[in-house]
Design an enzyme around this catalytic site. Structure first.
Site, PDB file in Angstrom:
ATOM      1  N   THR A   1     -17.998 -31.918  45.101  1.00  0.00           N
ATOM      2  CA  THR A   1     -17.949 -31.665  43.658  1.00  0.00           C
ATOM      3  C   THR A   1     -17.539 -32.977  42.997  1.00  0.00           C
ATOM      4  OG1 THR A   1     -15.590 -31.076  43.587  1.00  0.00           O
ATOM      5  CG2 THR A   1     -17.145 -29.289  44.060  1.00  0.00           C
TER       6      THR A   1
ATOM      7  N   VAL B   1     -10.063 -35.005  49.853  1.00  0.00           N
ATOM      8  CA  VAL B   1      -9.741 -35.616  48.559  1.00  0.00           C
ATOM      9  C   VAL B   1     -10.709 -36.764  48.286  1.00  0.00           C
ATOM     10  CG1 VAL B   1      -7.981 -36.844  47.230  1.00  0.00           C
ATOM     11  CG2 VAL B   1      -7.318 -34.947  48.747  1.00  0.00           C
ATOM     12  N   LYS B   2     -11.301 -36.712  47.084  1.00  0.00           N
ATOM     13  CA  LYS B   2     -12.279 -37.732  46.712  1.00  0.00           C
ATOM     14  C   LYS B   2     -11.604 -38.744  45.789  1.00  0.00           C
ATOM     15  CE  LYS B   2     -17.170 -37.151  45.521  1.00  0.00           C
ATOM     16  NZ  LYS B   2     -18.057 -36.349  44.660  1.00  0.00           N
ATOM     17  N   VAL B   3     -11.746 -40.024  46.150  1.00  0.00           N
ATOM     18  CA  VAL B   3     -11.138 -41.080  45.327  1.00  0.00           C
ATOM     19  C   VAL B   3     -12.211 -42.105  44.976  1.00  0.00           C
ATOM     20  CG1 VAL B   3      -8.865 -40.801  46.430  1.00  0.00           C
ATOM     21  CG2 VAL B   3     -10.455 -42.509  47.329  1.00  0.00           C
TER      22      VAL B   3
END
Ligand code: E4P
Length: 217
Positions: free
Chosen positions: A27, A82-84
């Site tokens: 997402t 976790v997207k960074v």
């Protein structure tokens, strides 16, 4: 090659899960906006539908706030990734989260050197955006080949997650290059099943079967 779907629409995800071919979900803040729902609720629901990694993106730009946001996100479920963003602070956050055993997807990668940095920071996934490169007159698939070569040269375990996929040819080229994962909108994944000759073949076989007057069940 693993297949992730790039959406925050839980109906689409539920439908694709029934194929048994879905390995995860990505997402981003724009997809959350499109879904029109509470971010944390949607991520929680998706994590309950899919066993594989579900990428949820931080929105802070500084390392400390990214860590605080990541802490909220990773508590949602064990399969939250976790997207960074690919920035100095994003990679600092990547390194810290990886050290703590959290899966990290480094997003918005547009160059081989950026991908090299993400691998050195221990990213679980690197997300090169092929469609956005193509849209701007660059060669998106060349970036995937370059990253594959670099990661293989040094044995980096970071998985190449081809993102911003626009059409089935991106999927085909990713598979030929040996990308580990691709994430695509539901429409592109559904299009992979289709071929005009498959439809024509089924119609022909069924017409002839009808003429036999037989039934299997
Ligand atoms: C990947 O994780 C991103 O969410 C996505 O692939 C972006 O694609 P877009 O360029 O179609 O917005």
């Amino acid at each position: 090659m693993k297949f992730f779907v790039d959406t925050a629409d839980t109906k689409d995800i539920t439908e694709l899960v029934t194929t048994g071919l879905l390995d995860g979900v990505t997402t981003n803040p724009s997809l959350i906006h499109k879904a029109g729902r509470n971010f944390l609720d949607v991520v929680r629901e998706i994590c309950g539908i899919v066993d594989g990694p579900v990428s949820a993106e931080v929105v802070a730009l500084d390392h400390l706030t990214m860590m605080r946001e990541a802490d909220v996100l990773r508590k949602i479920a064990d399969n939250v990734c976790v997207k960074v963003p690919l920035t100095v602070d994003g990679l600092k956050t990547c390194k810290a989260l990886t050290h703590e055993g959290t899966q990290v997807n480094v997003t918005l990668c547009f160059s081989p050197n950026q991908a090299l940095l993400a691998a050195k920071a221990g990213a679980t996934f690197i997300s090169p955006f092929v469609g956005r490169l193509d849209d701007n007159g660059f060669d998106g698939m060349q970036l995937i080949s370059d990253i594959r070569l670099i990661y293989d040269n040094y044995g980096f375990e970071t998985e190449i997650l081809v993102a911003s996929v626009r059409h089935p040819v991106h999927v085909l080229e990713s598979a030929k290059i040996g990308a580990d994962v691709m994430t695509a909108p539901p429409s592109v994944i559904k299009a992979l099943f289709n071929h005009v000759l498959t439809d024509k073949g089924i119609a022909g076989f069924l017409a002839d079967w009808e003429k036999t007057g037989q039934k299997i069940v």
